[in-house]
Design an enzyme around this catalytic site. Structure first.
Site, PDB file in Angstrom:
ATOM      1  N   ARG A 102       0.811  -1.216   0.000  1.00  0.00           N
ATOM      2  CA  ARG A 102       0.000   0.000   0.000  1.00  0.00           C
ATOM      3  C   ARG A 102       0.845   1.267   0.000  1.00  0.00           C
ATOM      4  O   ARG A 102       0.382   2.338  -0.393  1.00  0.00           O
ATOM      5  CB  ARG A 102      -0.867  -0.034   1.273  1.00  0.00           C
ATOM      6  CG  ARG A 102      -2.089   0.819   1.242  1.00  0.00           C
ATOM      7  CD  ARG A 102      -2.994   0.487   2.427  1.00  0.00           C
ATOM      8  NE  ARG A 102      -2.315   0.586   3.697  1.00  0.00           N
ATOM      9  CZ  ARG A 102      -2.447  -0.276   4.711  1.00  0.00           C
ATOM     10  NH1 ARG A 102      -3.240  -1.315   4.593  1.00  0.00           N
ATOM     11  NH2 ARG A 102      -1.788  -0.111   5.836  1.00  0.00           N
TER      12      ARG A 102
ATOM     13  N   ASP B  36      -8.535  21.462  -9.681  1.00  0.00           N
ATOM     14  CA  ASP B  36      -8.806  20.278 -10.498  1.00  0.00           C
ATOM     15  C   ASP B  36      -8.346  20.624 -11.922  1.00  0.00           C
ATOM     16  O   ASP B  36      -8.967  21.444 -12.599  1.00  0.00           O
ATOM     17  CB  ASP B  36     -10.307  19.957 -10.442  1.00  0.00           C
ATOM     18  CG  ASP B  36     -10.662  18.664 -11.177  1.00  0.00           C
ATOM     19  OD1 ASP B  36      -9.973  18.310 -12.153  1.00  0.00           O
ATOM     20  OD2 ASP B  36     -11.667  18.028 -10.787  1.00  0.00           O
TER      21      ASP B  36
ATOM     22  N   LYS C 103      -9.251  10.097 -17.320  1.00  0.00           N
ATOM     23  CA  LYS C 103      -9.579  10.763 -18.576  1.00  0.00           C
ATOM     24  C   LYS C 103      -8.394  10.667 -19.533  1.00  0.00           C
ATOM     25  O   LYS C 103      -8.202   9.643 -20.168  1.00  0.00           O
ATOM     26  CB  LYS C 103      -9.997  12.212 -18.298  1.00  0.00           C
ATOM     27  CG  LYS C 103     -11.050  12.334 -17.185  1.00  0.00           C
ATOM     28  CD  LYS C 103     -12.391  11.752 -17.565  1.00  0.00           C
ATOM     29  CE  LYS C 103     -13.336  11.544 -16.377  1.00  0.00           C
ATOM     30  NZ  LYS C 103     -13.547  12.656 -15.491  1.00  0.00           N
TER      31      LYS C 103
ATOM     32  N   TYR D 212     -16.865  20.208 -10.558  1.00  0.00           N
ATOM     33  CA  TYR D 212     -17.368  18.864 -10.884  1.00  0.00           C
ATOM     34  C   TYR D 212     -18.419  18.466  -9.835  1.00  0.00           C
ATOM     35  O   TYR D 212     -18.152  18.544  -8.628  1.00  0.00           O
ATOM     36  CB  TYR D 212     -16.162  17.929 -10.861  1.00  0.00           C
ATOM     37  CG  TYR D 212     -16.396  16.474 -11.125  1.00  0.00           C
ATOM     38  CD1 TYR D 212     -16.893  16.030 -12.337  1.00  0.00           C
ATOM     39  CD2 TYR D 212     -16.061  15.526 -10.161  1.00  0.00           C
ATOM     40  CE1 TYR D 212     -17.076  14.681 -12.585  1.00  0.00           C
ATOM     41  CE2 TYR D 212     -16.225  14.166 -10.405  1.00  0.00           C
ATOM     42  CZ  TYR D 212     -16.740  13.760 -11.610  1.00  0.00           C
ATOM     43  OH  TYR D 212     -16.913  12.423 -11.855  1.00  0.00           O
TER      44      TYR D 212
HETATM   45  C1  PLP Z   1     -14.212  12.653 -14.175  1.00  0.00           C
HETATM   46  C2  PLP Z   1     -13.776  13.806 -13.356  1.00  0.00           C
HETATM   47  C3  PLP Z   1     -13.414  13.664 -12.022  1.00  0.00           C
HETATM   48  C4  PLP Z   1     -13.567  12.342 -11.289  1.00  0.00           C
HETATM   49  O1  PLP Z   1     -12.717  11.374 -11.789  1.00  0.00           O
HETATM   50  P1  PLP Z   1     -13.026   9.803 -11.615  1.00  0.00           P
HETATM   51  O2  PLP Z   1     -11.749   9.198 -12.035  1.00  0.00           O
HETATM   52  O3  PLP Z   1     -14.182   9.509 -12.519  1.00  0.00           O
HETATM   53  O4  PLP Z   1     -13.371   9.578 -10.182  1.00  0.00           O
HETATM   54  C5  PLP Z   1     -12.960  14.763 -11.337  1.00  0.00           C
HETATM   55  N1  PLP Z   1     -12.864  15.963 -11.931  1.00  0.00           N
HETATM   56  C6  PLP Z   1     -13.203  16.153 -13.216  1.00  0.00           C
HETATM   57  C7  PLP Z   1     -13.071  17.499 -13.809  1.00  0.00           C
HETATM   58  C8  PLP Z   1     -13.678  15.084 -13.965  1.00  0.00           C
HETATM   59  O5  PLP Z   1     -14.041  15.293 -15.237  1.00  0.00           O
END
Ligand code: PLP
Length: 400
Positions: free
Chosen positions: A66, A191, A216, A119
């Site tokens: 971990r 973010d 993404k 988000y």
């Molecule tokens: C998809 C997304 C997240 C969350 O990511 P996951 O891997 O799906 O938990 C956070 N911030 C933004 C801007 C996103 O598009």
């Protein structure tokens, strides 16, 4: 890699010209990989110590599955370099990266300022878990700029940014917000999923923490999930401690997929960028479209800020249609053959998503009446995508 393409974190990486070369080299050590191009995949829980003394001395440099492995090190090291960060941690999803960072930086009695364009699941975390913990959240207009100073309270500990905003694509004046936060010792967290560190490096503008849903563009093929938190100074220490305390760790295979994705991130993004811009410009000319929200278009209200801070744009943007009936919209979308509907984005396939953000905006008023469609433009041939959407608009016109 200690070659000329491993940039020191003090250089301003915004205008770096060796990006694609660095993406090939970051996080690789050919000697440790015994000549293989890619680092090996380390899977495991138990790490063995040959002697009692070696256990006291830290063994081979690893303690327990971990708490790190050469596979994690490779991706974390690559992110430190790309984000100009002191430290990066890996989490099982983008959302867990956000929640781990916020839990590491906030305690009972604190106040956090969060952009209204955040988000939606981030907002949900603030309104449920953080509230239960006794942390108060206020949402602010993403275009507040230096005006954020007027919203800061004595107990404000964190300002959370997301630029461009999820779904709505406002660009934030990050340096103005950092300038208001720093004298008050407020930690700024962003973010940065949309831009990736290739097109925006917030830590070089004084932001403390940069978060990615690696699900993404890092993974890039819609076949795994991962989150990353890259940070500097005191925030880095607090966040790593919290990740250990919570038992947060990413899957080794997903970590390896994210590292592999980084190798082609530059070329993939170049295509996402040009394809999305081509589609966005075409949508702007369509009679059915009210407006297109894409910060790299000169028509975007924050275009100048975008040009100042970002070195490129990616494949995700929104188009607002003129008001139509639900039946007309359904006829358009349900008949599409190439644009599929689905949450998430960042893969090679094109997506379309109708949304209504009004239930999750509280500091700003959504100014549009017609339906909002979020597009992600993938790697199909452009002519096929245009044909698919043209036929969709024909169906829309035939019903309304
Ligand atoms: C998809 C997304 C997240 C969350 O990511 P996951 O891997 O799906 O938990 C956070 N911030 C933004 C801007 C996103 O598009």
């Amino acid at each position: 890699m200690n070659d000329q393409y491993s940039q020191s974190k003090n250089k301003n990486q915004n205008n770096i010209s060796h990006t694609n070369t660095r993406l090939v080299h970051v996080g690789r050590d050919n000697e440790a990989s015994k000549g293989f191009v890619n680092p090996p995949l380390y899977k495991g829980s138990t790490v063995l110590f040959p002697t009692v003394q070696s256990m006291k001395d830290g063994g081979y440099g690893y303690w327990y599955g971990r708490k790190g492995s050469p596979t994690y090190d490779a991706l974390e090291g690559a992110l430190n370099e790309l984000e100009a960060a002191d430290d990066s941690i890996l989490t099982p999803s983008g959302l867990s990266a956000i929640t781990t960072a916020l839990l590491g930086l906030l305690k009972q009695g604190d106040h956090v300022l969060v952009t209204d364009s955040v988000y939606q699941p981030t907002r949900n975390f603030c309104d449920t878990t953080l509230r239960q913990m006794g942390v108060e959240t206020s949402y602010y207009d993403p275009r507040v700029g230096a005006g954020i100073a007027g919203l800061i309270k004595d107990n404000t500990r964190v300002i959370f940014l997301e630029s461009p905003g999820s779904q709505s694509f406002e660009i934030q004046d990050v340096p103005a917000i950092v300038a208001a936060a720093q004298p008050k010792n407020i930690t700024t967290v962003i973010d940065n999923t949309w831009a990736t560190p290739l097109f925006y490096q917030p830590l070089t503008q004084g932001v403390d923490v940069s978060i990615h849903s690696g699900t993404k563009y890092f993974i890039g093929h819609a076949d795994a999930m991962i989150g990353t938190v890259s940070s500097n100074g005191k925030a880095a220490e607090a966040i790593r401690k919290t990740a250990y305390s919570l038992g947060i760790c990413a899957g080794p295979e997903d970590t390896q997929l994210a590292l592999r994705g980084l190798r082609t991130l530059g070329v993939r993004l170049k295509h996402h960028e040009s394809a999305a811009l081509e589609l966005a410009r075409w949508l702007e000319t369509r009679d059915e479209v009210e407006t297109v929200l894409h910060p790299a278009l000169t028509s975007h209200p924050d275009h100048e800020l975008f040009r100042r801070d970002f070195s490129g744009s990616t494949g995700l943007f929104t188009a607002i249609l003129k008001p139509v009936s639900d039946e007309a919209l359904e006829a358009m979308i349900d008949g599409l053959r190439l644009f599929s509907m689905g949450w998430s984005w960042g893969g090679y396939e094109s997506l379309i998503l109708p949304f209504d953000p009004r239930p999750y905006r509280s500091a700003t008023i959504w100014p549009f009446e017609g339906p909002a469609l979020r597009f992600h433009v993938g790697h199909e041939d452009m002519k096929d995508l245009f044909d698919d959407l043209s036929l969709g608009f024909d169906r829309l016109g035939a019903v309304s």
